[in-house]
Design a protein around this motif. Structure first.
Motif, PDB file in Angstrom:
ATOM      1  N   SER A  90       0.835  -1.192   0.000  1.00 13.84           N
ATOM      2  CA  SER A  90       0.000   0.000   0.000  1.00 13.84           C
ATOM      3  C   SER A  90       0.872   1.245   0.000  1.00 13.84           C
ATOM      4  CB  SER A  90      -0.910   0.017   1.237  1.00 13.84           C
ATOM      5  OG  SER A  90      -1.903  -0.986   1.145  1.00 13.84           O
ATOM      6  N   LEU A 149      -3.993   2.005  -2.193  1.00 14.13           N
ATOM      7  CA  LEU A 149      -3.991   0.933  -1.208  1.00 14.13           C
ATOM      8  C   LEU A 149      -3.876  -0.397  -1.945  1.00 14.13           C
ATOM      9  CD1 LEU A 149      -6.883   2.093   1.154  1.00 14.13           C
ATOM     10  CD2 LEU A 149      -4.429   2.573   1.343  1.00 14.13           C
ATOM     11  N   PRO A 207      -4.921  -4.087  -3.167  1.00 16.79           N
ATOM     12  CA  PRO A 207      -6.220  -4.710  -3.434  1.00 16.79           C
ATOM     13  C   PRO A 207      -6.476  -5.844  -2.452  1.00 16.79           C
ATOM     14  CG  PRO A 207      -4.585  -5.541  -4.960  1.00 16.79           C
ATOM     15  CD  PRO A 207      -3.903  -4.450  -4.157  1.00 16.79           C
ATOM     16  N   PRO A 208      -7.702  -6.383  -2.419  1.00 19.97           N
ATOM     17  CA  PRO A 208      -7.979  -7.539  -1.567  1.00 19.97           C
ATOM     18  C   PRO A 208      -7.086  -8.719  -1.956  1.00 19.97           C
ATOM     19  CG  PRO A 208     -10.021  -6.584  -2.407  1.00 19.97           C
ATOM     20  CD  PRO A 208      -8.898  -5.921  -3.140  1.00 19.97           C
ATOM     21  N   ARG A 237      -6.530  -6.502 -10.137  1.00 20.49           N
ATOM     22  CA  ARG A 237      -5.870  -5.949  -8.948  1.00 20.49           C
ATOM     23  C   ARG A 237      -5.749  -4.431  -9.030  1.00 20.49           C
ATOM     24  NH1 ARG A 237      -1.327 -10.769  -8.353  1.00 20.49           N
ATOM     25  NH2 ARG A 237      -2.587 -12.113  -6.971  1.00 20.49           N
ATOM     26  N   GLU A 252      -9.236  -3.022  -8.365  1.00 19.07           N
ATOM     27  CA  GLU A 252      -9.614  -3.160  -6.960  1.00 19.07           C
ATOM     28  C   GLU A 252      -8.803  -2.221  -6.070  1.00 19.07           C
ATOM     29  OE1 GLU A 252     -12.104  -5.203  -5.305  1.00 19.07           O
ATOM     30  OE2 GLU A 252     -12.731  -4.780  -7.355  1.00 19.07           O
ATOM     31  N   ALA A 253      -7.538  -2.031  -6.414  1.00 22.53           N
ATOM     32  CA  ALA A 253      -6.717  -1.097  -5.642  1.00 22.53           C
ATOM     33  C   ALA A 253      -7.278   0.311  -5.743  1.00 22.53           C
ATOM     34  CB  ALA A 253      -5.276  -1.128  -6.142  1.00 22.53           C
ATOM     35  N   ARG A 299     -10.421   1.116  -6.534  1.00 13.70           N
ATOM     36  CA  ARG A 299     -11.727   1.158  -5.866  1.00 13.70           C
ATOM     37  C   ARG A 299     -11.579   1.282  -4.357  1.00 13.70           C
ATOM     38  NH1 ARG A 299     -14.428  -2.096  -2.910  1.00 13.70           N
ATOM     39  NH2 ARG A 299     -12.972  -3.817  -3.251  1.00 13.70           N
ATOM     40  N   ARG A 300     -10.689   0.469  -3.791  1.00 12.30           N
ATOM     41  CA  ARG A 300     -10.503   0.494  -2.339  1.00 12.30           C
ATOM     42  C   ARG A 300      -9.939   1.839  -1.876  1.00 12.30           C
ATOM     43  NH1 ARG A 300      -8.339  -4.586   1.053  1.00 12.30           N
ATOM     44  NH2 ARG A 300     -10.530  -5.110   0.708  1.00 12.30           N
ATOM     45  N   THR A 301      -9.008   2.371  -2.650  1.00 13.17           N
ATOM     46  CA  THR A 301      -8.429   3.666  -2.287  1.00 13.17           C
ATOM     47  C   THR A 301      -9.479   4.771  -2.359  1.00 13.17           C
ATOM     48  OG1 THR A 301      -6.305   2.940  -3.179  1.00 13.17           O
ATOM     49  CG2 THR A 301      -6.551   5.287  -2.742  1.00 13.17           C
ATOM     50  N   GLU A 313     -12.633   4.500  -1.932  1.00 14.68           N
ATOM     51  CA  GLU A 313     -13.591   4.329  -0.836  1.00 14.68           C
ATOM     52  C   GLU A 313     -12.995   4.710   0.511  1.00 14.68           C
ATOM     53  OE1 GLU A 313     -14.834   0.290  -0.932  1.00 14.68           O
ATOM     54  OE2 GLU A 313     -16.188   0.558  -2.653  1.00 14.68           O
ATOM     55  N   ARG A 314     -11.740   4.309   0.738  1.00 14.32           N
ATOM     56  CA  ARG A 314     -11.179   4.424   2.080  1.00 14.32           C
ATOM     57  C   ARG A 314     -10.212   5.585   2.263  1.00 14.32           C
ATOM     58  NH1 ARG A 314     -10.096  -1.892   3.903  1.00 14.32           N
ATOM     59  NH2 ARG A 314     -12.111  -2.703   3.209  1.00 14.32           N
TER      60      ARG A 314
END
Length: 225
Positions: free
Chosen positions: A169, A175, A177-178, A207, A210-211, A213-215, A217-218
């Motif tokens: 990250s 960040l 990804p899952p 990946r 998702e990285a 998307r997660r970033t 969101e968070r």
């Protein structure tokens, strides 16, 4: 790399550097971590390292003499690229700083305690001031351990898979990804099919998506727009 940590509670730092990746780095000769008890440099007969602050107010202040003596002794033995003071009002420590510091040779980390150090220490010796977050700890020791860990793990040869650190990250302002491991299904939750496909191009695309998307969101604050 050599990291010298100056503290009034050296026992607090013995544990973090005696296990896992940090111990491995020391065993391989890739990093040296030396912990110095500031009290050993005090000329006070009681080995005091603090005093009342001028102007009154609650809390004691770390004195100039023992800190200066310790730093000057170390400087007489080698040159230091950075002398860093761990303090809540320093620059916020981020991955970019860890990357930069992992490329230098010798670092001193001064751990604050009590209300902090006499301002003249900062003026005379300190080249950089670092905070690990917008909160206050009992001292700078845990913060110094965090900084040292984040630097040492980046040194070539420390991690078994050196590419691992490059996908952490924050390395690319995203960040991670899952991630998943076996079993492929647990309590009805399945690993995404794309990760089982063997199609590495699609896996990489997944990946990256998702990285992002997660970033978003968070931690949208770290995205480069």
């Amino acid at each position: 790399m050599r990291i010298d940590i100056l503290t009034v509670v050296p026992d607090l730092l013995e544990g973090p550097f005696s296990h896992s990746i940090l111990q491995r780095a020391k065993d391989k000769g890739l990093a040296e971590v030396h912990i110095h008890n500031i009290r050993d440099y005090s000329t006070d007969k009681h080995k005091n390292v603090d005093d009342y602050q001028y102007g009154g107010g609650a809390g004691m202040v770390m004195s100039i003499q023992p800190i200066a003596a310790c730093i000057e002794e170390l400087q007489s033995q080698r040159e230091y690229d950075e002398i860093i003071y761990m303090t809540p009002d320093g620059e916020l420590f981020e991955q970019a700083a860890a990357n930069q510091l992992s490329r230098v040779k010798n670092i001193i980390l001064l751990c604050g305690h009590y209300k902090g150090v006499d301002e003249r220490i900062r003026e005379l010796f300190i080249t950089r001031e670092i905070s690990i977050g917008s909160y206050v700890l009992s001292g700078g020791e845990l913060a110094a351990a965090v900084v040292a860990d984040s630097i040492i793990r980046l040194l070539p040869g420390v991690l078994n898979d050196e590419t691992s650190a490059l996908t952490d990250s924050f390395q690319d302002n995203l960040l991670s990804p899952p991630i998943y491991t076996r079993p492929a299904e647990y309590k009805g939750l399945k690993v995404p099919e794309v990760l089982l496909s063997g199609n590495f191009k699609k896996i990489e695309e997944y990946r990256e998506q998702e990285a992002y998307r997660r970033t978003k969101e968070r931690r949208p604050d770290i995205l480069d727009f």
